[in-house]
Motif scaffolding. Structure first.
Motif, PDB file in Angstrom:
ATOM      1  N   PHE A 614      33.188  -8.275 -13.291  1.00  0.00           N
ATOM      2  CA  PHE A 614      32.448  -6.837 -13.449  1.00  0.00           C
ATOM      3  C   PHE A 614      33.184  -5.850 -12.746  1.00  0.00           C
ATOM      4  O   PHE A 614      32.972  -4.479 -13.039  1.00  0.00           O
ATOM      5  N   ARG A 615      33.566  -6.026 -11.450  1.00  0.00           N
ATOM      6  CA  ARG A 615      33.742  -5.121 -10.628  1.00  0.00           C
ATOM      7  C   ARG A 615      34.687  -3.918 -11.245  1.00  0.00           C
ATOM      8  O   ARG A 615      35.914  -4.319 -11.698  1.00  0.00           O
ATOM      9  N   GLY A 616      34.517  -2.704 -10.910  1.00  0.00           N
ATOM     10  CA  GLY A 616      35.463  -1.791 -11.439  1.00  0.00           C
ATOM     11  C   GLY A 616      35.409  -1.294 -13.096  1.00  0.00           C
ATOM     12  O   GLY A 616      35.977  -0.594 -13.408  1.00  0.00           O
ATOM     13  N   LEU A 621      24.458  -0.840 -20.416  1.00  0.00           N
ATOM     14  CA  LEU A 621      23.038  -1.525 -20.009  1.00  0.00           C
ATOM     15  C   LEU A 621      22.019  -1.755 -21.106  1.00  0.00           C
ATOM     16  O   LEU A 621      21.618  -0.730 -21.553  1.00  0.00           O
ATOM     17  N   ARG A 622      21.862  -2.885 -21.484  1.00  0.00           N
ATOM     18  CA  ARG A 622      20.617  -3.083 -22.169  1.00  0.00           C
ATOM     19  C   ARG A 622      19.283  -3.261 -21.610  1.00  0.00           C
ATOM     20  O   ARG A 622      18.936  -4.082 -20.631  1.00  0.00           O
ATOM     21  N   ALA A 658      25.127  -2.086  -9.248  1.00  0.00           N
ATOM     22  CA  ALA A 658      26.473  -1.741 -10.059  1.00  0.00           C
ATOM     23  C   ALA A 658      27.109  -0.673  -9.298  1.00  0.00           C
ATOM     24  O   ALA A 658      28.573  -0.862  -9.138  1.00  0.00           O
ATOM     25  N   HIS A 659      26.543   0.063  -8.513  1.00  0.00           N
ATOM     26  CA  HIS A 659      27.416   1.077  -7.759  1.00  0.00           C
ATOM     27  C   HIS A 659      28.356   0.390  -6.648  1.00  0.00           C
ATOM     28  O   HIS A 659      29.189   0.844  -6.256  1.00  0.00           O
ATOM     29  N   ALA A 660      27.560  -0.485  -6.076  1.00  0.00           N
ATOM     30  CA  ALA A 660      28.130  -1.482  -4.832  1.00  0.00           C
ATOM     31  C   ALA A 660      29.449  -2.091  -5.464  1.00  0.00           C
ATOM     32  O   ALA A 660      30.439  -2.359  -4.721  1.00  0.00           O
ATOM     33  N   LEU A 661      29.321  -2.387  -6.859  1.00  0.00           N
ATOM     34  CA  LEU A 661      30.719  -3.045  -7.558  1.00  0.00           C
ATOM     35  C   LEU A 661      31.372  -2.064  -7.817  1.00  0.00           C
ATOM     36  O   LEU A 661      32.490  -2.456  -8.735  1.00  0.00           O
ATOM     37  N   ASP A 662      31.332  -0.588  -8.014  1.00  0.00           N
ATOM     38  CA  ASP A 662      31.942   0.150  -8.458  1.00  0.00           C
ATOM     39  C   ASP A 662      32.103   0.152 -10.013  1.00  0.00           C
ATOM     40  O   ASP A 662      33.064   0.458 -10.567  1.00  0.00           O
ATOM     41  N   ILE A 663      31.003  -0.369 -10.713  1.00  0.00           N
ATOM     42  CA  ILE A 663      30.757  -0.416 -11.976  1.00  0.00           C
ATOM     43  C   ILE A 663      30.271   1.008 -12.595  1.00  0.00           C
ATOM     44  O   ILE A 663      29.346   1.545 -11.897  1.00  0.00           O
ATOM     45  N   THR A 695      18.385  10.301 -15.088  1.00  0.00           N
ATOM     46  CA  THR A 695      18.615   9.925 -13.899  1.00  0.00           C
ATOM     47  C   THR A 695      19.677   9.053 -13.531  1.00  0.00           C
ATOM     48  O   THR A 695      19.816   8.591 -12.293  1.00  0.00           O
ATOM     49  N   ALA A 696      20.438   8.548 -14.402  1.00  0.00           N
ATOM     50  CA  ALA A 696      21.284   7.564 -14.001  1.00  0.00           C
ATOM     51  C   ALA A 696      22.775   7.835 -13.814  1.00  0.00           C
ATOM     52  O   ALA A 696      23.838   7.074 -13.701  1.00  0.00           O
ATOM     53  N   GLY A 697      23.015   9.234 -13.996  1.00  0.00           N
ATOM     54  CA  GLY A 697      24.428   9.498 -13.490  1.00  0.00           C
ATOM     55  C   GLY A 697      25.583   9.456 -14.933  1.00  0.00           C
ATOM     56  O   GLY A 697      25.450  10.559 -15.281  1.00  0.00           O
ATOM     57  N   ASP A 698      26.160   8.525 -14.796  1.00  0.00           N
ATOM     58  CA  ASP A 698      27.444   8.602 -15.668  1.00  0.00           C
ATOM     59  C   ASP A 698      27.241   8.328 -17.035  1.00  0.00           C
ATOM     60  O   ASP A 698      28.049   8.269 -17.961  1.00  0.00           O
ATOM     61  N   VAL A 699      25.922   8.086 -17.618  1.00  0.00           N
ATOM     62  CA  VAL A 699      25.763   7.671 -18.987  1.00  0.00           C
ATOM     63  C   VAL A 699      26.213   8.643 -19.977  1.00  0.00           C
ATOM     64  O   VAL A 699      25.689  10.064 -19.796  1.00  0.00           O
TER      65      VAL A 699
END
Ligand SMILES: *Cc1c(COP(=O)(O)O)cnc(C)c1O
Length: 863
Positions: A614-616, A621-622, A658-663, A695-699
């Protein structure tokens, strides 16, 4: 014999307060008396209540509250009404009103003696009946008047308070020989009398208490041996639940006395519970009818109602107090329970339900029978604390299922148990007469529960609403007319379907025009940006082509579905495909990401185990919003019991991983179940997800799932798309930033499909008639798996009106291989007839299997 034959036939009609407060209503009473009496060949006794609100005023007068002014106002109101009826007030009421005024000067008034209060309370009925008799006579009807106290006597019931023995009396139980003969001597054809009032043993007045007019009518009916007692009111009858809380509650058209008694006692306020006893003992049928809608069937209560086992009604009582008593070692001692109950008695409390275990006894106090104040409870608890550990649990709600043969139904109640399982049940109690089952839960948990339970009782078959002897129309149908239903496409295609059946059964047939129509329905609002068809409902290539031609995308839950989609539609861009698997193996995610379709994930563990997959990437997200919904426990895909979705508590943790994996998480998704009836559900899901997305940013996308229902049963409505759309429009306007995605499966295809079967054998066994077909749970699993209901029709015998109740079964060696029970089909049904199972376009063929090594069904398309 001669004596019985000589008895006059009487019909008793009772009318309540709203029926006697307006001129047109009195015209109705007169007309009903004439018509119904003539239809029965009977003389008619009419029993009436006081005009609306009058008894409350009289009660206030009894309480000494502004008595003089109130009497004057009452006198004025009745005089004005006389004028409205073109009656001379003095002639019609002069004496009556003088009597009312005289009661103020009565020496007993100072001490508010109970006998005096009863007399004051009696004035309302004496006034209304006097006005009515005068008015009906003035209209040329042969109406006479009688004082009910000359005919009805208060009964003797031990252990009652002084006040109850005067103001809430029970009717006398003894039969009075010759009553009919004596009453029949009344010189007029029709007789009008009062409800509510009776003669006390001391010669004074007594009253039956609130709702007592029903009791009066029932007593007259019983004493006269009437052909029937009709209670005319402003509701259509007794319902399977309180219609204000459960609009789908069904009118109960036929009950036996015991059931009616139970329903009147535990819930419905339509009929006073005390009124049933006299008619029951005398075997006089009762009916509840609606004055403004006399064409409705009403509720008939009699002894000949066939004993149909099943839940007839569900009711709730609030304000219940539980007292839980935990043993401190004295349980086995002789007389311990007797001592405990003695304490309840001493505090004037009567116990309703009892539950006991080895170390605990829990009892309930019903607010209707008790004056449960905190003072009384405190005093009781203090006394009880000397012998056991006490806990008072309040406020609670008692939810009662009423019906005959409750014990034999328990196995059908699994969904009901499951629903209760989510609440804390303090006490379960089953009546010894096998007529009711009560659950006591916290009052706070009870809100919104009844509609759910009612739907589950129907879905599970525990409430046999298909039995038209007992269940009439729903309240919703009575108020708003027959459910809005589109005519099924196959009605006009019988010849074509029979020809297709000739080429072999079992066979599914899909009508593509219906699929197109439903697809357009879904997209007919600007609020919906994209719609994906959940192909697991029906992956037939022609259906996939049809929906994608309409502009829909496709939603897959396995690699097999993905491969099927691209094999069928090689040109379809990957952006039009979603992949939302559950517990899929790693390689399916890899393959889906390689294809470039949108992948939805629903747990952190996948990120932890397979970071390199999943990286990048950009994924959806369900989420599990903590609740599920749908037509059956097995199709609820939200809540702690379901395997789907990331719980909200782990949302932040998922974002961090997810953030840590750049997802990048570009979409939030929730699909909480299938066959959800409430069209506002989806707007709530959108609101919930949009709040989180903020609150989740990129959605940029919110997917609110599928689950839109179709009306399987004859009494179900078409899904209210207008309300659905309006809800989405509104919520979209509040959160316009996100693209809104829906993913219906069932809604698009269920009604488009029918299953054709051939009859193999028709067999009667132990009174059950069965039609055997060449396909059963192997070709159509939903009835066996979900207790699902599908329409079943014999299209070889159209228009045949002689029918038999059949069980329709398949050829599989399983007892559960049943497609439908108690279905009325042509009595002439025979081998090789073609049976059509309706609404099988979704989750039909896809769930078919080769169990017993029977071949899979064929599939046909109608363009
Ligand atoms: C099955 C499914 C659907 C479709 O459900 P219906 O009740 O047929 O509308 C939608 N989304 C997901 C994720 C599903 O698994």
């Amino acid at each position: 014999m001669g004596l019985v034959a000589a008895r006059q036939k009487w019909l008793v009609l009772k009318f309540g307060g709203t029926s006697v407060s307006r001129r047109d209503r009195w015209d109705t009473i007169g007309r009903m008396a004439v018509e119904r009496g003539a239809a029965e060949g009977a003389r008619v006794l009419v029993v009436v209540s006081a005009m609306s609100g009058v008894t409350n005023e009289l009660q206030a007068i009894c309480d000494g509250d502004d008595a003089v002014a109130r009497v004057a106002a009452l006198a004025h109101r009745h005089r004005v009404f006389c004028e409205e009826l073109a009656l001379d007030p003095e002639q019609a009421l002069g004496q009556r009103l003088a009597e009312l005024e005289g009661l103020l000067r009565d020496p007993r008034a100072a001490g508010r003696a109970l006998a005096w209060q009863a007399e004051v309370l009696a004035q309302g009925e004496l006034l209304s009946s006097s006005i009515g008799a005068a008015y009906l006579c003035s209209q040329g009807l042969d109406f006479g008047w009688c004082d009910a106290r000359d005919w009805l006597q208060a009964g003797h019931v031990p252990n009652r308070t002084e006040s109850a023995l005067r103001l809430s009396v029970h009717p006398r139980r003894e039969i009075e020989p010759g009553f009919n003969d004596r009453f029949t001597q009344h010189p007029r054809a029709f007789v009008l009398t009062q409800g509510f009032i009776a003669r006390h043993d001391d010669g004074g007045t007594a009253v039956f208490g609130r709702g007592g007019s029903d009791t009066s009518a029932a007593c007259f009916g019983a004493l006269l041996g009437a052909v029937r007692v009709e209670i005319w009111t402003d509701v259509p009858g007794m319902f399977s639940a309180n219609p204000r809380e459960v609009p789908d509650a069904r009118l109960l058209t036929r009950l036996d006395y015991a059931e009616a008694q139970e329903i009147a006692t535990t819930g419905a306020k339509v009929l006073h519970p005390r009124s049933i006893g006299p008619c029951r003992r005398a075997g006089v049928p009762m009916m509840i009818l609606d004055t403004s809608r006399p064409e409705l069937p009403g509720t008939r209560i009699d002894a000949t109602a066939a004993a149909i086992p099943g839940v007839k009604a569900i009711s709730r009582r609030d304000g219940v107090v539980l007292v839980s008593m935990e043993s401190i070692g004295m349980w086995q001692q002789v007389g311990f329970l007797a001592d405990i109950f003695e304490l309840f008695k001493r505090h004037g409390l009567s116990v309703d339900l009892i539950g006991s275990s080895e170390t605990n006894v829990t009892i309930s106090l019903d607010p209707a029978d008790n004056l449960v104040t905190s003072n009384v409870l405190e005093a009781l608890a203090t006394d009880l604390a000397k012998v056991c550990r006490v806990k008072v649990i309040a406020p609670c709600t008692g939810i009662t299922l009423v019906g005959r043969g409750m014990r034999s139904l328990l196995h059908r109640l699994s969904d009901v148990w499951a629903t209760f399982g989510r609440e804390r049940v303090h006490l379960i109690s089953q009546s010894s007469n096998d007529l009711n089952l009560t659950f006591v839960i916290d009052e706070a948990d009870a809100d919104g529960l009844l509609p759910l339970l009612h739907a589950e009782l129907i879905a599970s078959g525990a409430m046999p609403v298909m039995d038209s002897d007992v269940f009439g129309p729903s309240w919703r149908e009575i108020e708003y007319g027959r459910p809005q239903r589109r005519e099924p496409w196959w009605i006009g295609q019988r010849e074509d379907l029979l020809a297709r059946a000739e080429t072999g059964t079992p066979r599914y047939v899909y009508h593509l025009e219906t699929v197109r129509e439903r697809a357009r329905d879904m997209l007919a609002t600007d609020a919906v940006d994209r719609c994906f068809f959940a192909i697991k409902a029906n992956p037939h290539p022609a259906i996939l082509r049809t929906v994608t031609d309409e502009g829909l995308g496709l939603e897959c839950v396995s690699l097999g579905e993905l491969e099927h989609v691209f094999a069928t539609l090689p040109e379809l861009p990957a952006s039009r495909v979603l992949f939302t698997p559950s517990f899929a193996p790693r390689r399916e995610y890899e393959a889906a990401l390689a294809r470039g379709v949108t992948v939805t994930l629903d747990n952190i563990e996948a990120l932890q185990r397979w970071p390199e997959v999943f990286r990048g990437r950009t994924i959806w997200l369900r989420l599990d919003l903590g609740r599920g919904d749908g037509h059956h426990e097995k199709v609820r895909t939200g809540g702690a019991a379901a395997k789907f979705g990331l719980p909200l508590a782990r949302f932040d943790a998922f974002l961090a991983h997810a953030h840590a994996l750049d997802i990048r998480i570009s979409g939030l998704h929730a699909h909480l179940g299938s066959g959800i009836e409430d069209p506002r559900h989806w707007r709530e899901v959108y609101a919930h997800l949009a709040g989180l997305a903020d609150t989740a940013g990129d959605v940029d996308t919110i997917d609110i799932g599928g689950g839109m229902p179709i009306p399987y049963t004859p009494d179900a409505q078409d899904f209210d798309l207008a309300v659905w759309r309006a809800g989405l429009d509104e919520i979209k306007a509040a959160f316009p930033r996100y693209a809104l995605v829906v993913e219906p499966g069932r809604y698009l295809v269920a009604e488009a499909g029918v299953l054709l079967l051939s009859v193999t054998q028709v067999v009667e066994k132990d009174g059950v008639h069965r039609i055997g077909c060449d396909g059963g749970m192997n070709v159509m699993m939903r009835p066996a798996l979900y207790d699902a209901w599908h329409g079943i029709h014999n299209i070889s015998r159209p228009g045949d009106t002689s029918t038999t109740a059949f069980e329709i079964v398949g050829p599989i060696c399983e007892t559960g291989d049943v497609l439908g029970r108690k279905r009325l089909l042509s009595s002439a049904t025979a081998e090789d007839d073609v049976i059509l199972v309706a609404d099988t376009g979704a989750y039909g063929m896809t769930m078919a299997n080769t169990y017993n090594l029977r071949a899979l069904p064929a599939e046909d398309i109608i363009e």
